[in-house]
Design an enzyme around this catalytic site. Structure first.
Site, PDB file in Angstrom:
ATOM      1  N   ASP A 113       0.843  -1.195   0.000  1.00  0.00           N
ATOM      2  CA  ASP A 113       0.000   0.000   0.000  1.00  0.00           C
ATOM      3  C   ASP A 113       0.876   1.242   0.000  1.00  0.00           C
ATOM      4  O   ASP A 113       2.071   1.182   0.289  1.00  0.00           O
ATOM      5  CB  ASP A 113      -0.932   0.020   1.215  1.00  0.00           C
ATOM      6  CG  ASP A 113      -0.172   0.065   2.535  1.00  0.00           C
ATOM      7  OD1 ASP A 113       0.802  -0.706   2.677  1.00  0.00           O
ATOM      8  OD2 ASP A 113      -0.537   0.856   3.433  1.00  0.00           O
ATOM      9  N   GLU A 172       0.085  -1.017   5.669  1.00  0.00           N
ATOM     10  CA  GLU A 172       1.133  -0.568   6.588  1.00  0.00           C
ATOM     11  C   GLU A 172       0.939   0.876   6.986  1.00  0.00           C
ATOM     12  O   GLU A 172       1.198   1.268   8.131  1.00  0.00           O
ATOM     13  CB  GLU A 172       2.504  -0.752   5.917  1.00  0.00           C
ATOM     14  CG  GLU A 172       3.697  -0.528   6.844  1.00  0.00           C
ATOM     15  CD  GLU A 172       4.211   0.905   6.863  1.00  0.00           C
ATOM     16  OE1 GLU A 172       5.098   1.208   7.679  1.00  0.00           O
ATOM     17  OE2 GLU A 172       3.726   1.740   6.059  1.00  0.00           O
TER      18      GLU A 172
END
Length: 487
Positions: free
Chosen positions: A79, A146
């Site tokens: 991400d 994350e």
């Protein structure tokens, strides 16, 4: 532009990075990038699967002659932070990142670049797709989310991986070897209030704070950069007493892990006080700009007269809200007593929304000390509860305690010295790497973190250094050749 980037050495890394950046991949919306990674692994005929939370795991056998080396886990997160400048027209849900080359740097056109952690992921993809790079058995772990909760790392179950060494490729200075990081907790204060009719004989204004650098709320917090939410609150402070200022709406900041670059407020003031309000507020603005002139040369604060809003915040709630924001700590709370120059504990007042009878204040509190993390979190909680807010703690995650006796640390240090004829910096960082979380379910795994130089992460000024990426790639290849034999 992307074709220029694909021709930069190491081509195999930059090509995979360009491929990644063609896929929208915001935190919490990783479905497309997960499928992209699964297709990548399947096309290479690698054992590929997605765990119950969405992490993608791929396994590649050792190359000839490396079968007796320890299995390594290569890890990065898929991400990225989606941020853009206010004047940039861009749809993160449908468009790929538009990149360009400027000297020794790769940048994006008005948005975040995604080098955090796209370059680390691209390097892992380059190893997985290679046919001529020597390496031991690899377990590639691509985690999700994350940037906004680390739920991918938190959700990874024990026993999924068998590797003895973990290489986290999410450090942003090419001369740094990461051996520890901060933990964190989301502190959220909320309050509802009764909207009131805007008083008669008032004049409407919008106030815009913009042009700040922003940046990573952990790594950059020590720099003393401007926080748009705190600057906006400073402008509003006392004006409700002196000029009858009433708040209608505020929209400040964005993500918890990004230092707020912009804040926008809609207010009204007594018409009779319009000129004194503008005069005094201009004085405050000039003072703020002078204070930040060295660090925030592009800071803009604009006041524009508009049609007065129909509704405003209850006056008592407004006073408590403004004073709570003024009182709440933003920035460094405590420096590490053990590691020189390392921030131990900090807070970022990241997001403030005032609209339709609801106030929401979102903070990210970080610390490499669990006790001080909760000490600061409770300090913030006390501040907001005294103003009548409800406060929640969510998304807590642990730090990563340094292991100075790490076998892989010695290996990476020695390889770095041999290749570059200098000593690397062995450091813990004030950021939320996933190593601390992964270590909970894999307590015996030996972990290290390194990566290429990236500047301005989490902001539209994010950029990745070309020469540094070449240096990082060279280091990675030599580390793979030096992984120790199995016990």
């Amino acid at each position: 532009m992307s074709q220029d980037i694909r021709n930069i050495e190491p081509k195999v890394v930059w090509n995979h990075f360009a491929d990644l950046n063609s896929v929208p991949r915001p935190s919490k919306k990783e479905e497309r990038i997960i499928q992209f990674m699964v297709d990548f692994g399947n096309n290479l005929n690698l054992e590929t699967f997605v765990d119950h939370v969405g992490n993608v795991i791929m396994k590649k056998p050792a190359t000839f002659g490396f079968e007796n080396r320890k299995t390594i886990v290569m890890q990065g997160h898929i991400d990225m932070v989606h941020q853009k400048n206010a004047d940039t027209v861009f749809d993160f849900d449908t468009e790929g990142i538009k990149m360009f080359v400027e000297g020794d740097w790769i940048k994006a056109e008005g948005t975040t670049l995604g080098a955090d952690n796209g370059l680390g992921v691209a390097a892992i993809m380059a190893i997985l797709s290679s046919t001529d790079i020597e390496h031991p058995e690899i377990e590639a772990l691509f985690t999700i989310d994350e940037e906004t909760g680390m739920t991918g790392a938190m959700g990874l179950k024990a026993g999924v991986l068998k590797g003895e060494i973990l290489l986290n490729l999410d450090t942003e200075e090419d001369d740094e070897i990461g051996i520890g990081c901060a933990g964190g907790v989301d502190v959220t204060a909320t309050k509802t209030y009764k909207e009131e009719e805007t008083p008669a004989n008032t004049t409407g204004f919008t106030i815009a704070v913009k042009g700040l650098n922003g940046g990573h709320s952990g790594m950059d917090i020590i720099k003393g950069l401007g926080n748009a939410n705190k600057i906006m609150n400073r402008i509003l402070f006392d004006s409700f007493t002196n000029f009858g200022l009433r708040i209608s709406e505020i929209n400040g900041g964005s993500l918890r892990n990004a230092i707020p670059r912009e804040s926008f407020a809609t207010v009204v003031v007594d018409t009779v006080s319009k000129e004194p309000f503008l005069f005094e507020t201009t004085e405050v603005i000039n003072t703020i700009k002078k204070e930040f002139s060295t660090l925030e040369a592009n800071l803009e604060i604009e006041i524009t007269e508009v049609i007065a809003a129909e509704k405003v915040m209850n006056l008592g709630v407004q006073e408590g809200f403004i004073k709570a924001i003024y009182s709440a700590l933003n920035g460094v709370y405590r420096m590490s007593p053990d590691v020189d120059g390392l921030v131990e504990t900090s807070n970022n007042i990241a997001r403030i929304i005032v609209k339709d009878g609801t106030i929401k204040i979102a903070c990210l509190t970080r610390s490499s000390s669990e006790s001080n993390k909760w000490d600061l979190a409770n300090s913030l909680r006390s501040c907001f509860e005294l103003a009548g807010f409800d406060v929640d703690f969510e998304g807590t995650y642990p730090g990563w305690l340094p292991n100075l006796n790490s076998e892989i640390l010695v290996i990476v240090e020695n390889v770095y010295k041999e290749l570059f004829k200098e000593n690397p910096r062995v450091e813990a960082c004030h950021a939320g790497l996933e190593c601390g979380i992964l270590g909970q379910n894999y307590p015996t795994i030996d972990m290290i973190s390194f990566g290429p130089t990236i500047r301005g992460a989490h902001s539209p000024d994010e950029r990745a250094q070309i020469s540094s990426t070449q240096k990082f790639w060279k280091l990675l290849l030599h580390v793979l050749k030096n992984i120790p034999k199995k016990s």
